[in-house]
Design a protein around this motif. Structure first.
Motif, PDB file in Angstrom:
ATOM      1  N   ALA A 177       5.106  83.773  62.845  1.00  0.00           N
ATOM      2  CA  ALA A 177       4.611  82.442  63.220  1.00  0.00           C
ATOM      3  C   ALA A 177       5.003  81.342  62.227  1.00  0.00           C
ATOM      4  O   ALA A 177       5.417  80.256  62.667  1.00  0.00           O
ATOM      5  CB  ALA A 177       3.102  82.471  63.435  1.00  0.00           C
ATOM      6  N   ASP A 208      -1.148  77.383  64.892  1.00  0.00           N
ATOM      7  CA  ASP A 208      -1.908  78.043  65.959  1.00  0.00           C
ATOM      8  C   ASP A 208      -1.109  78.076  67.259  1.00  0.00           C
ATOM      9  O   ASP A 208      -1.090  79.090  67.961  1.00  0.00           O
ATOM     10  CB  ASP A 208      -3.257  77.359  66.183  1.00  0.00           C
ATOM     11  N   ASN A 219       2.156  92.636  67.397  1.00  0.00           N
ATOM     12  CA  ASN A 219       1.562  92.871  66.078  1.00  0.00           C
ATOM     13  C   ASN A 219       2.289  92.134  64.957  1.00  0.00           C
ATOM     14  O   ASN A 219       1.764  92.030  63.847  1.00  0.00           O
ATOM     15  CB  ASN A 219       1.513  94.366  65.760  1.00  0.00           C
ATOM     16  N   ARG A 225       1.568  80.717  66.936  1.00  0.00           N
ATOM     17  CA  ARG A 225       0.989  82.063  67.110  1.00  0.00           C
ATOM     18  C   ARG A 225       0.741  82.367  68.584  1.00  0.00           C
ATOM     19  O   ARG A 225       1.103  83.434  69.075  1.00  0.00           O
ATOM     20  CB  ARG A 225      -0.331  82.175  66.355  1.00  0.00           C
ATOM     21  N   GLU A 281       1.798  87.329  63.213  1.00  0.00           N
ATOM     22  CA  GLU A 281       1.342  86.676  61.979  1.00  0.00           C
ATOM     23  C   GLU A 281       2.482  86.483  60.982  1.00  0.00           C
ATOM     24  O   GLU A 281       2.544  85.465  60.293  1.00  0.00           O
ATOM     25  CB  GLU A 281       0.202  87.456  61.327  1.00  0.00           C
ATOM     26  N   ARG A 282       3.396  87.451  60.910  1.00  0.00           N
ATOM     27  CA  ARG A 282       4.527  87.328  59.984  1.00  0.00           C
ATOM     28  C   ARG A 282       5.565  86.330  60.475  1.00  0.00           C
ATOM     29  O   ARG A 282       6.191  85.632  59.687  1.00  0.00           O
ATOM     30  CB  ARG A 282       5.213  88.681  59.781  1.00  0.00           C
TER      31      ARG A 282
END
Length: 151
Positions: free
Chosen positions: A17, A34, A11, A37, A14-15
């Motif tokens: 990456a 991408d 979870n 991620r 996103e922070r």
């Protein structure tokens, strides 16, 4: 500056990456958010690595340390490979790398590991200085080992 070190899960990708992408660019790779991620998500989802990341008070990721499991057949003990350590350039010289390294050490101790192993670039003088200051022993030109049996 208040710094919080957290263990990442899928979870948190996103922070993390953007700082992971910056790390890859630092090592002369093309920026590819991408890819960053996907790579992080797979490692964390599949529990193939342990990643600790540093946040500021606003929750912005500033750096990370990533560990991969390994084992010593001879000693029949777990080892951790400290594969990645990075602090965003804007957050350097604030003790964040040391905090991340300390958290990695504490985690390795909690898993009863024999030690932490890392490799560094020949011109990473700041890193080499930090590793030595934290008790890592240089066992070849660019390899360091922290023997946790002394903790």
């Amino acid at each position: 500056m208040t710094i919080l070190i957290q263990q990442a899960n899928a979870n948190d990708v996103e922070r993390i990456a953007p700082v992971f992408d910056a790390y890859r660019v630092f090592y002369q790779q093309q920026s590819d958010l991408d890819l960053a991620r996907r790579f992080l998500f797979e490692r964390l989802k599949n529990q193939e690595s342990i990643l600790f990341f540093a946040n500021d008070a606003s929750g912005q990721a500033l750096g990370f340390v990533q560990l991969y499991p390994s084992y010593s057949s001879v000693s029949a003990q777990r080892l951790w490979i400290l594969n990645d350590l990075y602090v965003h350039q804007s957050a350097r010289r604030q003790g964040i790398a040391r905090k991340l390294m300390d958290r990695a050490r504490d985690f390795a101790i909690s898993t009863k590991a024999k030690g932490l192993f890392l490799e560094t670039a020949h011109d990473n003088y700041q890193g080499q200085s930090l590793y030595t200051a934290l008790g890592y022993q240089k066992n070849s030109e660019y390899y360091y080992f922290l023997d946790l049996r002394t903790y």
